[in-house]
Write a protein that holds these residues in place. Structure first.
Motif, short mmCIF file in Angstrom:
data_model
loop_
_atom_site.label_atom_id
_atom_site.label_comp_id
_atom_site.label_asym_id
_atom_site.label_seq_id
_atom_site.Cartn_x
_atom_site.Cartn_y
_atom_site.Cartn_z
N GLU A 1 0.82 -1.21 0.00
CA GLU A 1 0.00 0.00 0.00
C GLU A 1 0.85 1.26 0.00
O GLU A 1 0.35 2.37 0.20
CB GLU A 1 -0.91 0.00 1.24
N MET A 2 2.15 1.11 -0.24
CA MET A 2 3.08 2.23 -0.23
C MET A 2 3.94 2.18 -1.50
O MET A 2 3.87 1.23 -2.28
CB MET A 2 3.99 2.17 1.00
N ALA A 3 4.75 3.22 -1.67
CA ALA A 3 5.79 3.21 -2.70
C ALA A 3 7.13 3.26 -1.99
O ALA A 3 7.27 3.90 -0.95
CB ALA A 3 5.64 4.41 -3.64
N MET B 1 20.06 22.63 -2.32
CA MET B 1 18.82 22.25 -1.67
C MET B 1 18.37 20.90 -2.21
O MET B 1 18.11 20.74 -3.38
CB MET B 1 17.71 23.29 -1.93
N ARG B 2 18.28 19.89 -1.31
CA ARG B 2 17.91 18.54 -1.71
C ARG B 2 16.50 18.21 -1.23
O ARG B 2 15.95 18.86 -0.35
CB ARG B 2 18.90 17.53 -1.11
N MET B 3 15.93 17.13 -1.79
CA MET B 3 14.57 16.74 -1.47
C MET B 3 14.53 15.77 -0.29
O MET B 3 15.54 15.22 0.12
CB MET B 3 13.91 16.10 -2.69
N PHE B 4 13.33 15.54 0.22
CA PHE B 4 13.15 14.63 1.35
C PHE B 4 13.36 13.17 0.94
O PHE B 4 13.55 12.31 1.77
CB PHE B 4 11.74 14.79 1.95
N ARG C 1 13.30 4.75 1.37
CA ARG C 1 12.17 5.38 2.05
C ARG C 1 10.85 4.93 1.44
O ARG C 1 10.70 4.87 0.23
CB ARG C 1 12.28 6.89 2.00
N ARG C 2 9.88 4.61 2.30
CA ARG C 2 8.53 4.24 1.86
C ARG C 2 7.61 5.44 2.08
O ARG C 2 7.66 6.09 3.12
CB ARG C 2 8.03 3.01 2.62
N VAL C 3 6.77 5.71 1.10
CA VAL C 3 5.89 6.88 1.16
C VAL C 3 4.48 6.47 0.75
O VAL C 3 4.27 5.48 0.06
CB VAL C 3 6.38 8.02 0.24
N HIS C 4 3.51 7.26 1.19
CA HIS C 4 2.13 7.00 0.82
C HIS C 4 1.90 7.28 -0.66
O HIS C 4 2.56 8.14 -1.26
CB HIS C 4 1.19 7.85 1.67
N GLY D 1 4.04 12.17 -6.18
CA GLY D 1 3.94 12.04 -7.63
C GLY D 1 4.10 10.61 -8.08
O GLY D 1 3.31 10.11 -8.88
N VAL D 2 5.14 9.92 -7.57
CA VAL D 2 5.34 8.53 -7.97
C VAL D 2 4.16 7.68 -7.51
O VAL D 2 3.71 6.77 -8.23
CB VAL D 2 6.66 7.96 -7.41
N GLY D 3 3.65 7.97 -6.33
CA GLY D 3 2.53 7.19 -5.81
C GLY D 3 1.28 7.33 -6.66
O GLY D 3 0.59 6.34 -6.97
#
Length: 265
Positions: free
Chosen positions: A124-126, A138-141, A146-149, A154-156
């Motif tokens: 249920e995650m990406a 400046m970098r991204m989170f 890492r698993r994200v909702h 965007g990828v999700g």
């Protein structure tokens, strides 16, 4: 999506050969592991039987073998869960897949000047499996592993766009649609409307829905053996919608290259 497992004895492998009983046992054991993953990581024998179509004695025998090998665990509740050896296999597979895709991500980062990410559907995650960082300070989170909702990234959303609406509703019911920012979509009807737009235009946008001030453009990777998405992300001041008009064709081209490489593996 779960499919009942028919009796595969005597089933051709597509090259005129008939599957032997030993091969059938391997197929069934792998199917049970996949069902466990899709059910959230643990299940009882009755659930496994319902989802697989296999009789309880067969499931019990297969699960006993998987437990003995460390690929499954038997919980105090007498339910079964994925075992610790699955972690090692998953991490190794993720590293190999990420290594193969990294040169393609480097091209995205080089041509567009922002961070490129590759993510795969994980229940249920990406999960992010590869990244090529921006040259900017400046970098991204996002980071590998890492698993994200799915609903707030965007990828999700690109991954959800590949699923039927019924499957999206099921994921929303199980995982919820919690807000990461005040721009996150938090109702399933709104999410389905957004996914319809994504399918029509061929790419997804995260416009500050996961992290305030960050924008992301993402596309699906065609032909990947596991649902996979490619994205480019950065501060909204740099990653504008005009940037997206230039970025999306690059993403589609690179996604086709990544898909071809993954499918060969």
């Amino acid at each position: 999506m779960l499919f009942p497992l028919a009796d595969r004895s005597g089933v051709s492998d597509g090259e005129g050969h008939v599957a032997e009983p030993g091969v059938q046992s391997v197929e069934r054991a792998l199917d049970l592991l996949e069902i466990l993953a899709e059910l959230g990581g643990d299940a009882g024998l009755s659930e496994l039987s319902e989802q697989s179509g296999l009789p309880l004695p067969t499931i019990h025998r297969l699960m006993r073998t998987l437990v003995a090998r460390g690929y499954a665990r038997r919980l105090p509740s007498r339910r079964y869960a994925l075992g610790a050896r699955m972690i090692r296999l998953g991490e190794s597979a993720g590293r190999q897949l990420g290594a193969g895709a990294r040169r393609h991500l480097a091209r995205v980062a080089r041509e567009l000047g922002e961070t490129a990410n590759l993510a795969m559907l994980d229940g249920e995650m990406a999960v992010y499996v590869a990244q090529a960082a921006s040259s900017h300070s400046m970098r991204m989170f996002t980071e590998v592993g890492r698993r994200v909702h799915l609903h707030s990234t965007g990828v999700g959303k690109a991954l959800l766009g590949e699923l039927p609406d019924a499957a999206v509703r099921d994921i929303a019911d199980r995982a919820g649609l919690s807000p990461a920012t005040d721009r996150t979509i938090t109702d399933v009807d709104g999410l389905l409307a957004a996914l319809a737009e994504i399918r029509e235009r061929g790419y997804a946008v995260d416009d500050g829905e996961q992290e305030i001030g960050v924008r992301c453009f993402a596309v699906i990777v065609p032909g990947a053996p596991v649902p996979t998405a490619l994205s480019v992300s950065g501060p909204a001041a740099r990653v504008s919608f005009e940037f997206g008009e230039r970025a999306v064709p690059v993403l589609h081209e690179v996604a086709r290259d990544v898909g071809a490489e993954l499918s060969e593996g």
